[in-house]
Design a protein around this motif. Structure first.
Motif, PDB file in Angstrom:
ATOM      1  N   THR A 162      -4.671 -14.951 -30.252  1.00 40.64           N
ATOM      2  CA  THR A 162      -5.077 -14.583 -31.603  1.00 40.64           C
ATOM      3  C   THR A 162      -5.286 -13.066 -31.600  1.00 40.64           C
ATOM      4  O   THR A 162      -5.403 -12.454 -30.531  1.00 40.64           O
ATOM      5  N   PRO A 163      -5.351 -12.441 -32.764  1.00 39.30           N
ATOM      6  CA  PRO A 163      -5.600 -10.994 -32.790  1.00 39.30           C
ATOM      7  C   PRO A 163      -6.875 -10.589 -32.047  1.00 39.30           C
ATOM      8  O   PRO A 163      -6.893  -9.570 -31.344  1.00 39.30           O
ATOM      9  N   GLU A 164      -7.940 -11.386 -32.176  1.00 39.96           N
ATOM     10  CA  GLU A 164      -9.194 -11.058 -31.491  1.00 39.96           C
ATOM     11  C   GLU A 164      -9.054 -11.197 -29.977  1.00 39.96           C
ATOM     12  O   GLU A 164      -9.639 -10.415 -29.219  1.00 39.96           O
ATOM     13  N   VAL A 165      -8.287 -12.185 -29.542  1.00 38.84           N
ATOM     14  CA  VAL A 165      -8.045 -12.361 -28.112  1.00 38.84           C
ATOM     15  C   VAL A 165      -7.273 -11.171 -27.550  1.00 38.84           C
ATOM     16  O   VAL A 165      -7.594 -10.644 -26.478  1.00 38.84           O
ATOM     17  N   LEU A 166      -6.258 -10.728 -28.274  1.00 37.57           N
ATOM     18  CA  LEU A 166      -5.469  -9.581 -27.820  1.00 37.57           C
ATOM     19  C   LEU A 166      -6.320  -8.324 -27.724  1.00 37.57           C
ATOM     20  O   LEU A 166      -6.178  -7.529 -26.788  1.00 37.57           O
ATOM     21  N   LYS A 167      -7.244  -8.145 -28.672  1.00 37.05           N
ATOM     22  CA  LYS A 167      -8.157  -6.992 -28.616  1.00 37.05           C
ATOM     23  C   LYS A 167      -9.023  -7.055 -27.365  1.00 37.05           C
ATOM     24  O   LYS A 167      -9.260  -6.045 -26.697  1.00 37.05           O
ATOM     25  N   ALA A 168      -9.505  -8.256 -27.054  1.00 37.21           N
ATOM     26  CA  ALA A 168     -10.352  -8.420 -25.869  1.00 37.21           C
ATOM     27  C   ALA A 168      -9.568  -8.133 -24.593  1.00 37.21           C
ATOM     28  O   ALA A 168     -10.070  -7.467 -23.678  1.00 37.21           O
ATOM     29  N   ILE A 169      -8.323  -8.626 -24.531  1.00 38.92           N
ATOM     30  CA  ILE A 169      -7.498  -8.401 -23.338  1.00 38.92           C
ATOM     31  C   ILE A 169      -7.208  -6.918 -23.153  1.00 38.92           C
ATOM     32  O   ILE A 169      -7.134  -6.418 -22.030  1.00 38.92           O
ATOM     33  N   GLU A 170      -7.048  -6.201 -24.263  1.00 37.51           N
ATOM     34  CA  GLU A 170      -6.770  -4.769 -24.175  1.00 37.51           C
ATOM     35  C   GLU A 170      -7.941  -3.992 -23.565  1.00 37.51           C
ATOM     36  O   GLU A 170      -7.770  -2.855 -23.123  1.00 37.51           O
ATOM     37  N   LEU A 171      -9.132  -4.585 -23.535  1.00 36.83           N
ATOM     38  CA  LEU A 171     -10.279  -3.930 -22.906  1.00 36.83           C
ATOM     39  C   LEU A 171     -10.145  -3.910 -21.381  1.00 36.83           C
ATOM     40  O   LEU A 171     -10.769  -3.087 -20.713  1.00 36.83           O
ATOM     41  N   ILE A 172      -9.349  -4.838 -20.848  1.00 38.95           N
ATOM     42  CA  ILE A 172      -9.205  -4.956 -19.396  1.00 38.95           C
ATOM     43  C   ILE A 172      -8.189  -3.928 -18.901  1.00 38.95           C
ATOM     44  O   ILE A 172      -7.059  -3.893 -19.388  1.00 38.95           O
ATOM     45  N   PRO A 173      -8.557  -3.095 -17.935  1.00 40.08           N
ATOM     46  CA  PRO A 173      -7.553  -2.180 -17.359  1.00 40.08           C
ATOM     47  C   PRO A 173      -6.378  -2.999 -16.818  1.00 40.08           C
ATOM     48  O   PRO A 173      -6.571  -4.011 -16.148  1.00 40.08           O
ATOM     49  N   LYS A 174      -5.166  -2.575 -17.129  1.00 45.11           N
ATOM     50  CA  LYS A 174      -4.003  -3.384 -16.793  1.00 45.11           C
ATOM     51  C   LYS A 174      -3.826  -3.575 -15.288  1.00 45.11           C
ATOM     52  O   LYS A 174      -3.266  -4.574 -14.856  1.00 45.11           O
ATOM     53  N   LYS A 188       1.183  -4.712 -23.626  1.00 46.08           N
ATOM     54  CA  LYS A 188       1.810  -3.565 -22.980  1.00 46.08           C
ATOM     55  C   LYS A 188       1.085  -3.218 -21.684  1.00 46.08           C
ATOM     56  O   LYS A 188      -0.082  -3.542 -21.493  1.00 46.08           O
ATOM     57  N   GLY A 189       1.796  -2.548 -20.808  1.00 46.42           N
ATOM     58  CA  GLY A 189       1.180  -2.081 -19.575  1.00 46.42           C
ATOM     59  C   GLY A 189       1.707  -2.796 -18.351  1.00 46.42           C
ATOM     60  O   GLY A 189       2.406  -3.807 -18.440  1.00 46.42           O
ATOM     61  N   ASN A 190       1.346  -2.275 -17.209  1.00 43.61           N
ATOM     62  CA  ASN A 190       1.818  -2.795 -15.934  1.00 43.61           C
ATOM     63  C   ASN A 190       0.766  -3.738 -15.358  1.00 43.61           C
ATOM     64  O   ASN A 190      -0.164  -3.319 -14.673  1.00 43.61           O
ATOM     65  N   TYR A 191       0.910  -5.021 -15.655  1.00 44.10           N
ATOM     66  CA  TYR A 191      -0.037  -6.021 -15.177  1.00 44.10           C
ATOM     67  C   TYR A 191       0.738  -7.172 -14.529  1.00 44.10           C
ATOM     68  O   TYR A 191       1.943  -7.303 -14.682  1.00 44.10           O
ATOM     69  N   ASN A 331      -2.132  -6.457  -4.566  1.00 44.24           N
ATOM     70  CA  ASN A 331      -2.133  -5.600  -5.763  1.00 44.24           C
ATOM     71  C   ASN A 331      -0.750  -5.540  -6.411  1.00 44.24           C
ATOM     72  O   ASN A 331      -0.266  -4.482  -6.806  1.00 44.24           O
ATOM     73  N   LYS A 332      -0.107  -6.706  -6.523  1.00 41.57           N
ATOM     74  CA  LYS A 332       1.227  -6.787  -7.107  1.00 41.57           C
ATOM     75  C   LYS A 332       1.153  -6.837  -8.625  1.00 41.57           C
ATOM     76  O   LYS A 332       0.307  -7.537  -9.199  1.00 41.57           O
ATOM     77  N   LYS A 333       2.041  -6.118  -9.287  1.00 40.53           N
ATOM     78  CA  LYS A 333       2.120  -6.110 -10.753  1.00 40.53           C
ATOM     79  C   LYS A 333       3.501  -6.618 -11.167  1.00 40.53           C
ATOM     80  O   LYS A 333       4.362  -5.867 -11.592  1.00 40.53           O
ATOM     81  N   GLU A 334       3.707  -7.924 -11.000  1.00 41.84           N
ATOM     82  CA  GLU A 334       4.998  -8.524 -11.286  1.00 41.84           C
ATOM     83  C   GLU A 334       4.835  -9.642 -12.307  1.00 41.84           C
ATOM     84  O   GLU A 334       3.757 -10.183 -12.488  1.00 41.84           O
TER      85      GLU A 334
END
Length: 348
Positions: A162-174, A188-191, A331-334
């Motif tokens: 949901t839009p609110e979930v995406l906002k919360a996830i964006e708080l987490i450093p990728k 977006k980002g390397n996660y 620490n893999k980002k795949e």
């Protein structure tokens, strides 16, 4: 008297200053610059010395207390505490429901990490508000955030985000984000992610079993609606696409009803455990032969289904947990699609 604490703050960094305080103190304790039991500056003292707001320091100290890196003694101040968490990877593991499948993932994740990590399990029951609150409350307190994103809308239909979930996830450093079981390409980002493709997985699994399926008159998917923990509708879409592309007559039921009308040779694909139990019970009570008169396929493997000889289509939950742990340790980002299997037994 407080031990001299040199807080390393990078004014140019986008990392929040409270997080920089947390990391700096943990780093000093880990390297022995701050001895265990040493008194550290009060919130006001550190605020003035480092030219930081009191709220910023207070937030950092709160996180350090929650992680048991420091303790507060009433009337005396703050002291560093003896803790093993400093030398470990700290993981916040957020799942949507405590099903046996999700716990297999969690248990193999924890076992693979072994003594190298401390994992805090939290459950949000597909509720947007519980998920958002859990992220906001714990942001900055862990090295990794492992999340399984499955939600429900007001009609109890499954939604991935949901839009609110995406906002919360964006708080987490990728570089600290690992998405498990479900993913969202738009983030977006390397996660890292280890995921199922719910539509393609059931489609391809049924292709594997097509030779056996052709001896039946109709394919019936038991896809439960209006559950507290709903299933992705992509399962339904993949089933329909398979039936249409390979010219199978099909039907979708909400559940296995009492006194089912068994006419002709049908194969049932169940998702919920109770639907499987009810189906097998009725097949046996009518002296029908499973695998000849009625076909049965179940979604998601369990040891009991193996014991009963039930054909399954299933992701490998053990592999998912182990792969997620490997990605954290290395620490893999795949973006990794988890293996999905068609396991043929005697029920088709």
């Amino acid at each position: 008297m407080s031990q001299n604490v040199e807080i390393k703050i990078n004014e140019e960094s986008r990392i929040p200053k409270y997080k920089q305080i947390v990391d700096s103190i943990i780093d000093d304790v880990a390297k022995g610059k701050l001895k265990v039991g040493a008194k550290i500056p009060s919130i006001n003292e550190l605020s003035e010395a480092a030219y930081l707001s009191r709220d910023t320091v207070e937030k950092a100290y709160k996180i350090l207390k929650e992680r048991k890196v420091i303790i507060s003694v009433k009337g005396k101040g703050y002291y560093t505490a003896k803790t093993e968490l400093i030398s470990k990877i700290n993981v916040f593991f957020l799942i949507n429901k405590p099903s046996s499948y999700k716990m297999i993932i969690y248990n193999h994740f924890v076992n693979t990490l072994g003594v190298n990590a401390h994992v805090n399990l939290s459950i949000y029951h597909c509720e947007e508000s519980l998920f958002v609150n859990a992220i906001e409350k714990n942001i900055g307190a862990y090295n990794y955030y492992v999340i399984m994103p499955h939600f429900k809308d007001n009609s109890l239909n499954h939604v991935s985000f949901t839009p609110e979930v995406l906002k919360a996830i964006e708080l987490i450093p990728k570089d600290q984000l690992l998405m498990v079981d479900n993913t969202k390409p738009e983030i977006k980002g390397n996660y890292g992610s280890i995921y199922q493709d719910f539509k393609e997985d059931i489609y391809n699994a049924l292709i594997e079993g097509i030779a056996k399926l052709k001896k039946y008159d109709r394919l019936i998917l038991v896809y439960p609606e209006k559950l507290i923990h709903p299933y992705p509708r992509r399962i339904l879409h993949g089933f329909r696409q398979f039936c249409m592309n390979y010219d199978f007559e099909y039907e979708v039921l909400n559940e296995i009803y009492d006194d089912m009308e068994f006419e002709g040779k049908d194969v049932y694909i169940t998702i919920e455990e109770m639907d499987l139990v009810n189906l097998v019970r009725q097949i046996r009570s009518r002296n029908l032969v499973m695998g000849e008169d009625i076909g049965v396929i179940s979604y998601n493997e369990t040891p009991l289904k193996e014991l009963l000889g039930i054909t399954v289509i299933s992701t490998d939950f053990k592999a998912m947990g182990e792969t997620a742990a490997y990605m954290v340790l290395k620490n893999k980002k795949e973006q990794v699609k988890n293996v999905f299997k068609y396991i043929e037994r005697n029920s088709v």
